[in-house]
Design an enzyme around this catalytic site. Structure first.
Site, PDB file in Angstrom:
ATOM      1  N   GLY A   1      11.817   7.029  -8.853  1.00  0.00           N
ATOM      2  CA  GLY A   1      12.369   8.373  -8.713  1.00  0.00           C
ATOM      3  C   GLY A   1      12.611   8.977 -10.079  1.00  0.00           C
ATOM      4  O   GLY A   1      12.860   8.252 -11.050  1.00  0.00           O
TER       5      GLY A   1
ATOM      6  N   GLN B   1      15.893  14.758 -16.339  1.00  0.00           N
ATOM      7  CA  GLN B   1      15.573  13.616 -17.211  1.00  0.00           C
ATOM      8  C   GLN B   1      14.429  13.916 -18.175  1.00  0.00           C
ATOM      9  O   GLN B   1      14.282  13.210 -19.172  1.00  0.00           O
ATOM     10  CB  GLN B   1      15.199  12.387 -16.372  1.00  0.00           C
ATOM     11  CG  GLN B   1      16.352  11.843 -15.543  1.00  0.00           C
ATOM     12  CD  GLN B   1      15.887  10.698 -14.662  1.00  0.00           C
ATOM     13  OE1 GLN B   1      15.454  10.893 -13.540  1.00  0.00           O
ATOM     14  NE2 GLN B   1      15.949   9.490 -15.191  1.00  0.00           N
TER      15      GLN B   1
ATOM     16  N   CYS C   1      17.519   3.244 -13.800  1.00  0.00           N
ATOM     17  CA  CYS C   1      17.320   4.645 -14.146  1.00  0.00           C
ATOM     18  C   CYS C   1      16.422   4.682 -15.375  1.00  0.00           C
ATOM     19  O   CYS C   1      16.674   3.957 -16.341  1.00  0.00           O
ATOM     20  CB  CYS C   1      18.669   5.307 -14.452  1.00  0.00           C
ATOM     21  SG  CYS C   1      18.539   7.062 -14.844  1.00  0.00           S
ATOM     22  N   LEU C   2      15.378   5.512 -15.333  1.00  0.00           N
ATOM     23  CA  LEU C   2      14.480   5.609 -16.489  1.00  0.00           C
ATOM     24  C   LEU C   2      15.216   6.125 -17.722  1.00  0.00           C
ATOM     25  O   LEU C   2      14.758   5.917 -18.844  1.00  0.00           O
ATOM     26  CB  LEU C   2      13.286   6.511 -16.154  1.00  0.00           C
ATOM     27  CG  LEU C   2      12.225   5.872 -15.248  1.00  0.00           C
ATOM     28  CD1 LEU C   2      11.244   6.918 -14.727  1.00  0.00           C
ATOM     29  CD2 LEU C   2      11.466   4.764 -15.980  1.00  0.00           C
TER      30      LEU C   2
ATOM     31  N   HIS D   1      20.728   9.332  -5.843  1.00  0.00           N
ATOM     32  CA  HIS D   1      20.714   9.067  -7.295  1.00  0.00           C
ATOM     33  C   HIS D   1      20.067  10.246  -8.031  1.00  0.00           C
ATOM     34  O   HIS D   1      20.599  10.729  -9.035  1.00  0.00           O
ATOM     35  CB  HIS D   1      19.953   7.753  -7.540  1.00  0.00           C
ATOM     36  CG  HIS D   1      19.715   7.406  -8.982  1.00  0.00           C
ATOM     37  ND1 HIS D   1      20.254   6.277  -9.573  1.00  0.00           N
ATOM     38  CD2 HIS D   1      18.980   8.019  -9.960  1.00  0.00           C
ATOM     39  CE1 HIS D   1      19.878   6.231 -10.839  1.00  0.00           C
ATOM     40  NE2 HIS D   1      19.097   7.271 -11.101  1.00  0.00           N
ATOM     41  N   GLU D   2      18.921  10.716  -7.534  1.00  0.00           N
ATOM     42  CA  GLU D   2      18.196  11.796  -8.224  1.00  0.00           C
ATOM     43  C   GLU D   2      18.921  13.132  -8.083  1.00  0.00           C
ATOM     44  O   GLU D   2      18.927  13.936  -9.012  1.00  0.00           O
ATOM     45  CB  GLU D   2      16.752  11.908  -7.697  1.00  0.00           C
ATOM     46  CG  GLU D   2      15.905  10.643  -7.822  1.00  0.00           C
ATOM     47  CD  GLU D   2      15.901  10.024  -9.202  1.00  0.00           C
ATOM     48  OE1 GLU D   2      16.146  10.742 -10.192  1.00  0.00           O
ATOM     49  OE2 GLU D   2      15.690   8.794  -9.302  1.00  0.00           O
TER      50      GLU D   2
ATOM     51  N   HIS E   1      21.497  13.572 -10.733  1.00  0.00           N
ATOM     52  CA  HIS E   1      20.978  14.027 -12.037  1.00  0.00           C
ATOM     53  C   HIS E   1      20.974  15.554 -12.124  1.00  0.00           C
ATOM     54  O   HIS E   1      21.265  16.118 -13.175  1.00  0.00           O
ATOM     55  CB  HIS E   1      19.539  13.534 -12.250  1.00  0.00           C
ATOM     56  CG  HIS E   1      19.426  12.124 -12.754  1.00  0.00           C
ATOM     57  ND1 HIS E   1      19.960  11.714 -13.953  1.00  0.00           N
ATOM     58  CD2 HIS E   1      18.805  11.029 -12.229  1.00  0.00           C
ATOM     59  CE1 HIS E   1      19.669  10.425 -14.146  1.00  0.00           C
ATOM     60  NE2 HIS E   1      18.972   9.985 -13.110  1.00  0.00           N
TER      61      HIS E   1
HETATM   62  C1  QAP Z   1      16.588   5.332  -9.130  1.00  0.00           C
HETATM   63  O1  QAP Z   1      15.222   4.640 -10.939  1.00  0.00           O
HETATM   64  C2  QAP Z   1      16.873   4.077  -8.354  1.00  0.00           C
HETATM   65  O2  QAP Z   1      15.568   0.086 -16.531  1.00  0.00           O
HETATM   66  C3  QAP Z   1      15.224   5.424  -9.774  1.00  0.00           C
HETATM   67  O3  QAP Z   1      13.307  -0.660 -17.749  1.00  0.00           O
HETATM   68  C4  QAP Z   1      16.303   2.851  -8.695  1.00  0.00           C
HETATM   69  O4  QAP Z   1      13.010   4.489 -10.997  1.00  0.00           O
HETATM   70  C5  QAP Z   1      17.733   4.119  -7.288  1.00  0.00           C
HETATM   71  C6  QAP Z   1      13.156   1.812 -14.403  1.00  0.00           C
HETATM   72  C7  QAP Z   1      16.580   1.708  -7.948  1.00  0.00           C
HETATM   73  C8  QAP Z   1      17.994   2.984  -6.536  1.00  0.00           C
HETATM   74  C9  QAP Z   1      17.418   1.783  -6.856  1.00  0.00           C
HETATM   75  C10 QAP Z   1      14.362   1.365 -14.924  1.00  0.00           C
HETATM   76  C11 QAP Z   1      11.999   1.425 -15.031  1.00  0.00           C
HETATM   77  C12 QAP Z   1      13.095   2.708 -13.228  1.00  0.00           C
HETATM   78  C13 QAP Z   1      14.388   0.528 -16.025  1.00  0.00           C
HETATM   79  C14 QAP Z   1      14.056   4.158 -11.466  1.00  0.00           C
HETATM   80  C15 QAP Z   1      13.216   0.154 -16.659  1.00  0.00           C
HETATM   81  C16 QAP Z   1      12.009   0.599 -16.162  1.00  0.00           C
HETATM   82  C17 QAP Z   1      14.168   3.257 -12.631  1.00  0.00           C
HETATM   83 CO    CO Z   2      18.185   8.077 -12.853  1.00  0.00          CO
END
Ligand code: QAP
Ligand code: CO
Length: 167
Positions: free
Chosen positions: A46, A51, A93-94, A135-136, A139
């Protein structure tokens, strides 16, 4: 298509409250394509426009196994909490790379949003989809997952990310 630069916590621009999208035009299509490319490139599920320093109410996500089922939500609004029973996920979170936090959120929510054509849709989400959308949507209001953890943990993450950035 282009890869966009993802803002990293604690960049103050991540605290901007996004404005509603007013025009469903080609530039909206371009930004959502670039957001999807950026999300897939970072192995994300997401991404909110905030972001990538675009302060419009746009989110993209894809929770499918094969990463072939993108969902684009414009001006998303929470209509109702369908099931307030909490579901817990280790959220990433990216904008907070390398850190994951176990958070609890309502397990099912109903969302109204527009697609790229400007058509309104209503979706009832549950489980991971519900959590990623919440979550999104946070943001877009300048909120982040690190706001839900202890001050000491947040400070530790801030210091580590600043160090990694050489600040
Ligand atoms: C939100 O987050 C989310 O630390 C989206 O090194 C994620 O896509 C909500 C990501 C999981 C609920 C559960 C994070 C990629 C991606 C990192 C993401 C990383 C590489 C996060
Ligand atoms: Co995020």
């Amino acid at each position: 298509m282009a890869l966009l630069k993802v803002l990293l916590f604690p960049d103050p621009r991540l605290r901007t409250v996004a404005e509603p999208v007013a025009q469903f035009d080609d530039s909206l299509k371009r930004i959502t394509n670039d957001m999807l490319e950026t999300m897939y490139d970072g192995s994300g599920i997401g991404l909110a426009a905030t972001q990538v320093n675009v302060h419009k109410r746009i989110i993209v996500l894809d929770i499918s196994e094969d990463k072939d089922n993108p969902l684009i939500l414009i001006n998303p609004k929470l209509k109702k909490i369908v099931d307030s029973e909490k579901v817990s996920y280790s959220e990433g979170c990216l904008s907070v790379p390398g850190f994951y936090e176990e958070l609890s959120r309502p397990s099912s929510v109903e969302i109204a949003a527009f697609n790229l054509e400007g058509e309104e849709m209503n979706i009832i989400t549950d489980d991971l989809l519900s959590v990623v959308i919440q979550h999104e949507m946070d943001h877009l209001d300048g909120k982040m997952m690190v706001d839900f953890i202890s001050n000491i943990k947040r400070e530790m993450i801030r210091k580590k990310l600043n160090k990694a950035k050489g600040i």
